[in-house]
Each structure stands twice: as structure tokens, then as C-alpha cells.
Design a protein around this motif. Structure first.
Motif, short mmCIF file in Angstrom:
data_model
loop_
_atom_site.label_atom_id
_atom_site.label_comp_id
_atom_site.label_asym_id
_atom_site.label_seq_id
_atom_site.Cartn_x
_atom_site.Cartn_y
_atom_site.Cartn_z
N ARG A 1 -61.70 42.37 -82.55
CA ARG A 1 -61.75 42.13 -84.00
C ARG A 1 -62.64 43.17 -84.68
NH1 ARG A 1 -64.27 37.49 -83.94
NH2 ARG A 1 -62.37 36.41 -83.32
N ILE A 2 -63.78 43.47 -84.10
CA ILE A 2 -64.68 44.49 -84.66
C ILE A 2 -64.03 45.86 -84.63
CG2 ILE A 2 -66.86 45.72 -84.28
CD1 ILE A 2 -68.00 43.04 -83.21
N ILE A 3 -63.42 46.20 -83.50
CA ILE A 3 -62.76 47.50 -83.36
C ILE A 3 -61.71 47.69 -84.45
CG2 ILE A 3 -61.13 48.78 -81.90
CD1 ILE A 3 -62.73 47.67 -79.48
N GLU A 4 -60.90 46.67 -84.67
CA GLU A 4 -59.81 46.79 -85.63
C GLU A 4 -60.29 46.71 -87.07
OE1 GLU A 4 -56.90 43.91 -84.36
OE2 GLU A 4 -56.25 45.18 -82.68
N GLU A 5 -61.28 45.87 -87.33
CA GLU A 5 -61.80 45.74 -88.70
C GLU A 5 -62.37 47.05 -89.20
OE1 GLU A 5 -65.37 43.44 -91.15
OE2 GLU A 5 -64.74 42.68 -89.18
N PHE A 6 -63.06 47.78 -88.32
CA PHE A 6 -63.72 49.02 -88.75
C PHE A 6 -62.95 50.28 -88.32
CE2 PHE A 6 -67.11 45.90 -88.99
CZ PHE A 6 -67.76 46.26 -90.17
N GLY A 7 -61.78 50.11 -87.75
CA GLY A 7 -60.96 51.26 -87.39
C GLY A 7 -61.61 52.13 -86.32
N LEU A 8 -62.17 51.50 -85.30
CA LEU A 8 -62.91 52.23 -84.28
C LEU A 8 -62.02 52.56 -83.08
CD1 LEU A 8 -66.16 50.04 -84.30
CD2 LEU A 8 -65.66 52.06 -85.69
N ASP A 9 -62.45 53.57 -82.33
CA ASP A 9 -61.85 53.87 -81.03
C ASP A 9 -62.77 53.22 -80.01
OD1 ASP A 9 -60.84 54.90 -78.71
OD2 ASP A 9 -61.27 56.99 -79.14
N GLY A 10 -62.31 52.13 -79.41
CA GLY A 10 -63.23 51.37 -78.56
C GLY A 10 -62.63 50.93 -77.24
N THR A 11 -63.50 50.73 -76.26
CA THR A 11 -63.12 50.16 -74.98
C THR A 11 -63.90 48.87 -74.77
OG1 THR A 11 -64.80 51.45 -73.81
CG2 THR A 11 -62.61 52.40 -73.95
N ILE A 12 -63.29 47.94 -74.05
CA ILE A 12 -63.99 46.71 -73.68
C ILE A 12 -64.59 46.93 -72.30
CG2 ILE A 12 -63.85 44.22 -73.40
CD1 ILE A 12 -63.08 45.26 -76.20
#
Length: 389
Positions: A240-251
Motif C-alpha cells: 500500500r505504501i509503495i503504490e500510494e507514493f509511487g515507489l520502487d520497492g521490494t518486500i
């Protein structure tokens, strides 16, 4: 210059080799194929004797060098537990190249590590990519700052609730991260506006420098985020955080990811799983299983496998991997999870993770099958230099 002859090559690339040769010139791989020794009279020949030859192992998440072995407090520099938001911290300022863990890691075939702060803070600072050999950190660095560490779940709430300080709940942890990202984005917008006005020769006042927000703002320019999350609910919050802020992220860890594969697939989320070897030391790990690798692979989810050193020692990388294979993960796919997939997910596959022309000459010759418990490294090369034999 080195010429490795008669290599039973597992290149981890999309090319299948049988017994072949590898030419190394300087720090790079120059040629792969059947090569004549007479064509390279200046090369030192290494006969692999048809033993397995692989790229050096890549650990995509660990804390090696920040928790120096056999020392305790004086060598413990992985968690700055004085503020829940510390994006300005950098792993490269704390790593100890003389840590004996580096010697043991490379002697067991680990040549590249992505290492950085722990998970005490909601936002903990930047990870770096280094080779496991060098006298100083400058000798070892591949990428100074590769990603920004964030953490959800038990760790930050446990650390700061004990201080009677926010965050003491999962709600607060997420709110702290969202608040920091919002402030960093606002800071970036002001800097960008200033630069645009300056280039247009308009009168503009430069915003006051803020190291915290300047560092964190880089996630809006592509700096990857690594979000620590074990439980299903925390994994979903991370996405949710990754998508809300448009981030490139890994879990990172993604311990219960195998229970929500449809969700991970729907959101096209890359994950780095582990450490899986060892006990279920806390409630968040109650569903930890070596079957997760097979389940994620069958669901079509791209993943890598970490050691989280010192939770699992970097030298035990393949011991852990073998247990994933025992529980159904294909051998080749398992090995990719600690080589090319680990490199791809952390955006360093242009340099490491496979044996291909133009890549760093990080090469391991094994004296048996790499996943057999009796196998040892026969030779380890980093950047074209033999550092263990």
C-alpha cells in the motif's frame, strides 16, 4: 589474465554450456567458449577439471560488516535506536572491512552483499552493495547507496514502545513512514521548483537544506526501498505504501508471502525471502517454511533468498538453499535466487549474478555439487583476482 579451462559451467544466464572455458582479463570476463591456450600465452591457466563453476553468490539482504563478530557493543552499528526516522544514515559509514565474517563469506563463495541498517527504525537509512574483499570500504564498494531501508511490524513498535515513544502500534509505524515520505516529497517539490526558476533566470530563494528529507527524497527519483515485513498484514501495508507514493520497492523477509501469492501476483511485487534456517524466534515467524520457495515459484512470483547475516551466517548461504530444494524448489531456480535473481531484484545484474562477457569476474570453482553438504570452494575469484584457493 586468467584462462579457466574445462569448466562445468552453471552460468545463470540464458545460455546453456557444458564443459567450456572462460577468459578473464583485468576485472572482467572477456570470452566464454572453447579457447586455445596458445592464443593467450600471457594468461595463467586454471584447470577446473570439469568441476562445477558458478558466479559468486549474491546476498540481497544482510547486515555483514555492521555487526562485527566477537566484539559486542563496540562492533554493533546496525541500528540507530534514537529516532524512528533516520534516512540520512548510510551503511558505508559503519562497515568494518576487517570483520572476520567477510573472510568466511568469501571462502564459502559469497562475493557480493547488499548490506545495511537493521529494522529498529521505521526508516533506517541506506543499504550499500559491496564485494566481500578489500582493505578499505572504498576497495569494496560496487554501489554506495542502493536502497532505503524501512520496517513494519514488531521491531520498530517494540523498540519505541519500550521508550514510551511513537510508534507503539502498527498504525503509528505506518503513519510515521507516510508522514516522512510526505515531508520528503514536499521538500523535493520545493527544490525542483527552485531549480526550474533558477534555470529560467527567475528570482528564486533556495530552500534551507535538510539532510533528512534530502536523503529520503531520492526514493522519488528511483532509489529503491526495502521494506521489512513478515506477516501478511504488514506485507499488504508495505505494498500500500509503495503504490500510494509511487515507489520502487521490494518486500524483505516476506515470511507469510506464500500465504497470499495471488495478492503478490496481482500487484506484481518482487520479494526477498528469508532467513528461513533456524528457529521461529518470534510470533511473526510462526508460518516460516522452506516450502515458500516452491510455492512462490509455482505462483510465478520473482524472488531472491537472503541470509540476513548475522541472523544466518553468510557462510551458511548454500546450507539454507539446500533445504529449499529439499522442500520442492528446483535446484537451478534455487541457485538463481542467490545469484542472478538476487542481482536483478537489487538492480546490480549488469555487473554481477551471472557469468557473462562484460560482467565482473566473480567466479567460484567448487569441488563437488554446490548444494552437497560436503562440497567446498576450490577457488574464489573477485574482480578477476584470486582471493581464496
Amino acid at each position: 589474465m586468467y584462462l579457466i579451462k574445462n569448466a562445468n559451467l552453471l552460468s545463470m544466464a540464458d545460455i546453456n554450456y557444458e564443459i567450456t572455458d572462460i577468459l578473464i582479463d583485468g576485472k572482467e570476463i572477456k570470452k566464454i567458449g572453447k579457447l586455445n591456450e596458445s592464443d593467450y600465452p600471457q594468461a595463467k591457466v586454471i584447470d577446473a577439471k570439469e568441476n562445477y563453476v558458478t558466479p559468486g553468490l549474491v546476498d540481497p539482504h544482510c547486515h555483514i560488516g555492521l555487526y562485527e563478530e566477537s566484539i559486542g557493543f563496540e562492533g554493533s552499528d546496525g541500528n540507530e535506536m534514537t529516532s524512528p526516522v533516520t534516512p540520512e544514515l548510510r551503511a558505508i559509514d559503519a562497515i568494518k572491512p576487517q570483520d572476520v565474517a567477510f573472510i568466511e563469506a568469501r571462502e564459502h563463495g559469497v562475493t557480493t552483499v547488499v548490506t545495511g541498517p537493521g529494522s529498529a527504525n521505521c526508516i533506517g537509512g541506506t543499504f550499500t552493495v559491496i564485494k566481500t574483499y578489500g582493505k578499505t570500504i572504498d576497495d569494496m564498494i560496487l554501489v554506495p547507496e542502493i536502497s532505503m531501508k524501512m520496517a513494519l511490524g514488531e521491531n520498530p513498535k517494540r523498540v519505541y514502545s519500550s521508550k514510551s515513544q511513537t510508534p507503539a502500534t502498527r498504525m503509528a509505524t505506518t503513519a510515521v513512514i507516510r508522514d516522512a515520505l510526505s515531508k520528503a516529497r514536499d521538500y523535493k517539490d520545493k527544490i525542483d521548483e527552485y531549480e526550474q526558476n533558477r534555470k529560467a533566470n527567475k528570482e528564486a530563494k533556495k530552500p534551507e537544506f535538510n539532510m533528512k528529507w534530502a536523503s529520503l527524497a531520492r526514493v522519488f527519483d528511483g532509489l529503491q526501498v526495502k521494506i521489512h515485513a513478515h506477516q501478511q498484514d504488514d506485507i499488504v501495508t508495505a505494498i500500500r505504501i509503495i503504490e500510494e507514493f509511487g515507489l520502487d520497492g521490494t518486500i524483505e523477509h516476506c515470511t507469510e508471502g506464500h500465504l497470499i501469492t495471488d495478492y503478490l501476483k496481482e500487484h506484481n511485487q518482487q520479494v526477498i525471502i528469508g532467513p528461513t534456517l533456524g528457529s521461529k524466534s518470534k510470533y511473526e515467524l510462526r508460518n516460516k517454511t522452506f516450502e515458500s520457495g516452491r510455492i512462490l515459484k509455482e505462483a510465478g512470483i520473482e524472488f531472491a533468498i537472503m541470509t540476513d547475516h548475522p541472523v544466518i551466517h553468510a557462510s551458511s548461504n548454500l546450507t539454507q538453499l539446500g533445504l529449499f530444494v529439499r522442500e520442492g524448489l528446483d535446484e537451478l531456480e534455487a541457485f538463481k535466487a542467490v545469484t542472478i535473481n538476487a542481482a536483478k531484484i537489487t538492480k546490480i545484474d549488469h555487473k554481477v549474478g551471472s557469468i557473462e562477457v562484460g560482467k565482473d569476474a566473480d567466479i567460484v570453482i567448487w569441488n563437488g555439487h554446490p548444494l552437497h553438504y560436503m562440497t567446498k570452494t576450490q577457488m574464489v575469484m573477485i574482480n578477476g583476482e584470486i582471493i581464496h584457493q
